[in-house]
Motif scaffolding. Structure first.
Motif, PDB file in Angstrom:
ATOM      1  N   GLN A 142     -66.316 -36.215 -37.527  1.00 15.31           N
ATOM      2  CA  GLN A 142     -65.762 -34.928 -37.950  1.00 15.31           C
ATOM      3  C   GLN A 142     -64.368 -35.054 -38.514  1.00 15.31           C
ATOM      4  O   GLN A 142     -63.838 -34.087 -39.062  1.00 15.31           O
ATOM      5  N   ASN A 143     -63.754 -36.202 -38.395  1.00 19.30           N
ATOM      6  CA  ASN A 143     -62.393 -36.358 -38.922  1.00 19.30           C
ATOM      7  C   ASN A 143     -62.388 -36.731 -40.397  1.00 19.30           C
ATOM      8  O   ASN A 143     -61.367 -37.112 -40.941  1.00 19.30           O
TER       9      ASN A 143
ATOM     10  N   MET B 116     -58.641 -40.813 -28.963  1.00 19.44           N
ATOM     11  CA  MET B 116     -59.860 -40.015 -29.102  1.00 19.44           C
ATOM     12  C   MET B 116     -60.782 -40.145 -27.889  1.00 19.44           C
ATOM     13  O   MET B 116     -61.636 -39.303 -27.668  1.00 19.44           O
TER      14      MET B 116
ATOM     15  N   ALA C 162     -64.660 -39.329 -30.716  1.00 18.09           N
ATOM     16  CA  ALA C 162     -64.967 -40.236 -31.820  1.00 18.09           C
ATOM     17  C   ALA C 162     -65.910 -41.320 -31.311  1.00 18.09           C
ATOM     18  O   ALA C 162     -65.934 -41.636 -30.121  1.00 18.09           O
TER      19      ALA C 162
END
Length: 167
Positions: free
Chosen positions: A164-165, A74, A86
């Motif tokens: 957002q994951n 990420m 991230a």
């Protein structure tokens, strides 16, 4: 097989670069001067300058590569661009492809931005009209991009939220 052949020789030449400096945007970065953002950011241009015969020269993207201590992938450099997708911290080592000993490290830090809302946008109606022969099923509604008329997309608020994951 057609009876034609051509012989050629490839001569590889060292870049002659003995030291490098790394820049994200126009900011020089290293272990003492990390690159820091708050929230996710991707596609930030990475430039490398190399010391060659006493002069600092621009190093083309094809001549360097990078590895990151972030095992999730990420926080990384890909194709000359820094992606920080991230929250977290990673040390990135940029190195010359022709001589891995010519390298420079910098820390990349992505600070937290909490997700406050998620909105899923989808078309009012959707025709399932594609057959997936490998899955032996019809393809349903799939993830797409904003303004798509045939796919759903997710809107995150704020847009640079680091978690957002979740979905």
């Amino acid at each position: 097989a057609d009876g034609y052949s051509k012989n050629f020789t490839i001569h590889t030449v060292s870049s002659g670069i003995t030291e490098i400096k790394v820049f994200v945007g126009d900011k020089e970065v290293n272990r003492e001067t990390p690159f820091e953002v708050t929230g996710i950011a991707s596609g930030m241009p990475v430039a490398v300058k190399g010391l060659k015969a006493g002069q600092w020269v621009n190093v083309p993207v094809q001549a360097f590569d990078a590895v990151s201590t972030d095992s999730t992938g990420m926080i990384r450099i890909y194709d000359g661009k820094l992606d920080m997708n991230a929250e977290g911290r990673a040390t990135i080592t940029v190195f010359m492809i022709d001589n891995h000993d010519v390298c420079a490290d910098f820390d990349a830090v992505c600070g937290s931005v909490p997700l406050t809302a998620i909105d899923v946008k989808a078309p009012a109606s959707y025709a399932i009209d594609k057959w997936d022969s490998q899955g032996n099923c019809y393809i349903g509604i799939i993830h797409g991009y904003e303004n798509s008329t045939k796919e759903y997309h997710v809107v995150y608020t704020p847009s640079n939220a680091t978690n957002q994951n979740l979905i």
